[in-house]
Design a protein around this motif. Structure first.
Motif, mmCIF file in Angstrom:
data_model
loop_
_atom_site.group_PDB
_atom_site.id
_atom_site.type_symbol
_atom_site.label_atom_id
_atom_site.label_comp_id
_atom_site.label_asym_id
_atom_site.label_seq_id
_atom_site.Cartn_x
_atom_site.Cartn_y
_atom_site.Cartn_z
ATOM 1 N N LYS A 164 0.834 -1.209 0.000
ATOM 2 C CA LYS A 164 0.000 0.000 0.000
ATOM 3 C C LYS A 164 0.858 1.243 0.000
ATOM 4 O O LYS A 164 1.936 1.245 0.596
ATOM 5 C CB LYS A 164 -0.869 0.029 1.259
ATOM 6 C CG LYS A 164 -1.986 -0.971 1.240
ATOM 7 C CD LYS A 164 -2.854 -0.723 2.445
ATOM 8 C CE LYS A 164 -4.012 -1.698 2.483
ATOM 9 N NZ LYS A 164 -4.735 -1.539 3.752
ATOM 10 N N THR A 165 0.346 2.299 -0.618
ATOM 11 C CA THR A 165 1.123 3.542 -0.629
ATOM 12 C C THR A 165 1.184 4.111 0.791
ATOM 13 O O THR A 165 0.349 3.793 1.655
ATOM 14 C CB THR A 165 0.488 4.615 -1.534
ATOM 15 O OG1 THR A 165 -0.801 4.944 -1.011
ATOM 16 C CG2 THR A 165 0.392 4.152 -2.980
ATOM 17 N N TYR A 219 5.448 3.931 -2.527
ATOM 18 C CA TYR A 219 5.366 2.677 -1.782
ATOM 19 C C TYR A 219 6.555 2.606 -0.815
ATOM 20 O O TYR A 219 7.587 3.218 -1.072
ATOM 21 C CB TYR A 219 5.384 1.487 -2.747
ATOM 22 C CG TYR A 219 4.072 1.347 -3.474
ATOM 23 C CD1 TYR A 219 3.050 0.568 -2.935
ATOM 24 C CD2 TYR A 219 3.834 2.044 -4.661
ATOM 25 C CE1 TYR A 219 1.820 0.469 -3.565
ATOM 26 C CE2 TYR A 219 2.607 1.961 -5.302
ATOM 27 C CZ TYR A 219 1.600 1.173 -4.755
ATOM 28 O OH TYR A 219 0.386 1.083 -5.365
#
Ligand SMILES: Nc1ncnc2c1ncn2[C@@H]1O[C@H](COP(=O)(O)OP(=O)(O)OP(=O)(O)O)[C@@H](O)[C@H]1O
Ligand SMILES: [Mg+2]
Length: 282
Positions: free
Chosen positions: A107-108, A151
């Motif tokens: 996930k970012t 990321y």
């Protein structure tokens, strides 16, 4: 006097081992207000166990007991798992050594910080995004609009630790537990990261527990220090008095620091005396 933020009395933890249970904490006690408390001690002395016991993040088989383990109005010994989920990240945050293991690689950065905020505040997406950008700025990230979409593997170590601090402090916890937060970082960025952590903790009026084996660092950064050895608190003193500590263990920890101004042939190893542990238990 108002109640302390954290009240720990006679906390004991034992882990299962090949020969029954072995003690990791043998009855430690301390209280914490909105101040910075350092916990120092050699490897295996029980520092991380103490931090994890407060978060109730010990393995299920660990045996835990205490006369008191309270966070303001909450009894951490009897709180339900649902209450603990609210408390973790909401009222108490933990910052660990290596952000690469604590961040989700899929996930970012922005998605993770927003999620942390929304879980604990129930805010909408737009508000959470604004707060996330502001928080990244607060931890001195120069270009928050670019960094939200990165990321974790795209961050440097120092940037990763700033992101962790942003994620852990965005819900304004009352207590922050930082377990060796800078030992995985390059020495040149350690000071910056601690400065940022300090700024956020002070701005939010939170209490901080800084776990470290770096005595000079703790003595500069904290108000008060607990010195641990063999699962017990050997000594508790004002951080500025650390260099004048009187307990033989603290003195030997100090003596074992290598001098910075000249090379030495041999490093001094701290000396231990088993009677220290029995003396304290009396
Ligand atoms: N999950 C576990 N299962 C069994 N024993 C454990 C576990 N975690 C820690 N211990 C033991 O408990 C004792 C205290 O460990 P702890 O990790 O709290 O020490 P520490 O002071 O944080 O050390 P370090 O400076 O190396 O991080 C050690 O003897 C360790 O081996
Ligand atoms: Mg540890």
């Amino acid at each position: 006097m108002t109640d302390p933020l954290l009240d720990v009395r006679n906390l004991r933890v034992a882990y299962p081992s090949a020969h029954g249970y072995s003690d990791a904490l043998r009855g430690i006690s301390f209280t914490l207000g909105r101040e910075k408390l350092g916990i120092v001690g050699e490897s295996g002395s029980g520092k991380s166990t103490a931090g994890r016991a407060i978060m109730r993040l010990l393995p299920p088989k660990a045996r835990v007991s205490a006369d008191a383990l309270r966070l303001s109005d909450v009894d951490l010994l009897t709180a339900s798992e649902a209450q603990m989920r609210d408390i973790r990240g909401g009222r108490v945050a933990m910052i660990l050594q290596d952000p690469r293991y604590a961040l989700n690689p899929l996930k970012t950065v922005g998605a993770q910080i927003m999620e942390s905020y929304r879980i604990h505040t129930r805010a909408g997406r737009a508000e959470a995004r604004d707060r996330t950008l502001a928080m990244l700025e607060d931890v001195h990230i120069r270009d928050p609009r670019r960094v939200v979409d990165l990321y974790p593997h795209e961050l440097s170590g120092g940037m990763g630790q700033r992101v962790m601090i942003a994620m852990m402090l965005i819900a304004s916890p009352e207590l922050v537990i930082a377990d060796e937060p800078t030992s995985a970082l390059d020495v040149t960025v350690r000071g910056q990261i601690l400065e940022i952590l300090n700024e956020r903790v002070e701005a939010q009026g939170a209490g901080l527990i800084l776990i470290s084996h770096d005595l000079p660092l703790v003595s500069d950064f904290c108000d008060r220090v607990l010195v641990m050895y063999g699962g017990q608190v050997m000594e508790e003193l004002a951080a500025r008095d650390l260099s004048q500590a009187t307990h033989p263990y603290t003195v030997s920890l100090h003596a074992s620091l290598p001098p910075l101004d000249h090379a030495v042939d041999e490093l001094i190893v701290p000396e231990y005396d088993p009677s220290w542990l029995t003396e304290i238990r009396k």
